[in-house]
Design an enzyme around this catalytic site. Structure first.
Site, short mmCIF file in Angstrom:
data_model
loop_
_atom_site.label_atom_id
_atom_site.label_comp_id
_atom_site.label_asym_id
_atom_site.label_seq_id
_atom_site.Cartn_x
_atom_site.Cartn_y
_atom_site.Cartn_z
N ILE A 52 0.83 -1.23 0.00
CA ILE A 52 0.00 0.00 0.00
C ILE A 52 0.86 1.27 0.00
O ILE A 52 0.36 2.35 -0.27
CB ILE A 52 -1.02 0.05 1.17
CG1 ILE A 52 -0.33 -0.16 2.54
CG2 ILE A 52 -2.16 -0.93 0.96
CD1 ILE A 52 -1.23 0.18 3.73
N TYR A 140 1.10 0.75 17.67
CA TYR A 140 -0.04 0.23 16.89
C TYR A 140 -1.32 1.02 17.20
O TYR A 140 -2.06 1.41 16.30
CB TYR A 140 -0.23 -1.26 17.20
CG TYR A 140 -1.46 -1.87 16.58
CD1 TYR A 140 -1.52 -2.13 15.21
CD2 TYR A 140 -2.57 -2.21 17.36
CE1 TYR A 140 -2.65 -2.69 14.65
CE2 TYR A 140 -3.70 -2.78 16.80
CZ TYR A 140 -3.73 -3.02 15.45
OH TYR A 140 -4.86 -3.58 14.88
#
Ligand SMILES: NC(=O)c1ccc[n+]([C@@H]2O[C@H](COP(=O)([O-])OP(=O)(O)OC[C@H]3O[C@@H](n4cnc5c(N)ncnc54)[C@H](O)[C@@H]3O)[C@@H](O)[C@H]2O)c1
Length: 307
Positions: A52, A140
């Site tokens: 991506i 995260y």
């Protein structure tokens, strides 16, 4: 509808791809196979093996011109995000921005996105709702939450609609034992091989386990509804790790006793989330009981073992 699913070779993404195709949609998968598996991907989907973050992503959008992007590609490991926060941010923030720029340039109408319970830290009250204060304890959590802001901003600036879904602990077929919240996968895979799984702490810690097919249903609804909002996708039910162990034990007809190890630093004690908001807006509710979801999950691991 033409839908591009990033992370479509992964656990949740590939189940969503199946759900979209069953509902008659035209699906394109973008995945770099860093964690996903080719065998997970529905044969009716067109697949691009691409990162991506790659500039070639623009060529995929130019060719395919998707109407909706369902963005599930991510670095999902909490420990990795602590050990290598730059790589985590590169994939989860810069990669997502590269994707959002493609959406802007090629006229995507809507982006759907999974955030995580990892953004709440140790809950201040239970069940956690969408307004619960955030307390990120790892890279995260930060990177997943950052994209919630970008989605809101891209919506204001360019009119791209979005739905953020904050999943609790998703489990089900195709999860591997290294994933976020992979305790179900670990218990099932270990017990099937007659290995006794470890439990960190005394096993009284609780989690909210949502079956992947319920998550798929929320993603199908989000294609057209739930515009420009953040929604918990969870079960509002707390299951202790001991209860989970016993249920898998019984379903597999084993007679194992867990091995308890020292509690891991930073592990949250209790977490479960309300799904009132999504339920009020579109009627979504979890349809699978833990037992039913576990039966389907176990069947998957059994058939995988015999492949
Ligand atoms: N599993 C959970 O309980 C849970 C809970 C909350 C949110 N989420 C989110 O759901 C999404 C899917 O999670 P999952 O458990 O299915 O994980 P997964 O690792 O099985 O799937 C992620 C997919 O993304 C792909 N990927 C990773 N980096 C990429 C990159 N740079 N370019 C292209 N593809 C890339 C991987 O190859 C994999 O197929 C993630 O965004 C995760 O943060 C998961």
């Amino acid at each position: 509808m033409k839908i591009l699913v990033t992370g479509g070779a992964g656990f949740i993404g590939s189940n969503i791809v199946d759900g979209f195709i069953e509902n008659g949609h035209d699906v394109i998968v973008v995945d770099n196979f860093s964690h996903g598996n080719k065998n997970n991907i529905n044969k009716k989907a067109r697949v691009y093996n691409i990162d991506i973050r790659d500039k070639d992503l623009y060529k995929v959008f130019e060719k395919e011109k998707p109407e909706v992007v369902c963005h599930h590609a991510a670095q999902i490991s909490v420990p990795k995000s602590i050990d290598n926060p730059i790589e985590d941010a590169d994939i989860n923030i810069i990669g997502s921005l590269n994707l959002l720029e493609c959406c802007r340039i090629y006229g995507v109408k809507k982006v759907t996105y999974p955030a995580s319970a990892a953004i709440f830290g140790e809950p201040q009250y239970l069940p956690v709702d969408e307004s619960h204060p955030l307390d990120m304890m790892c890279g995260y959590g930060i990177t997943k939450h950052t994209i919630e802001h970008y989605l809101e901003t891209y919506s204001k600036l360019y009119g791209i609609k979005y739905t953020v879904m904050r999943y609790s602990n998703v489990y089900g077929p195709r999860q591997d034992s290294t994933g976020e919240g992979g305790v179900v996968a670990i218990f099932c895979e270990n017990m099937l091989e007659n290995k006794v799984p470890l439990i960190f702490g005394d096993g009284t810690q609780t989690r909210d386990f949502v079956f992947v097919k319920d998550v798929v249903n929320a993603n199908i609804i989000a294609l057209t509804d739930l515009n420009n909002g953040i929604y918990n996708v969870a079960t509002d039910t707390k299951i202790s790790v001991n209860e989970l162990f016993n249920t898998v034990n019984i379903l597999l007809d084993k007679n194992m006793r867990p091995i308890y190890k020292e509690e891991r630093k930073g592990d949250i004690k209790h977490s479960y989330m309300t799904y009132n908001k999504i339920n009020k807006e579109c009627g979504w509710e979890p349809k699978y009981s833990l037992e039913e979801g576990l039966k389907q999950t176990i069947n998957y691991y059994v058939s995988k073992k015999h492949e």
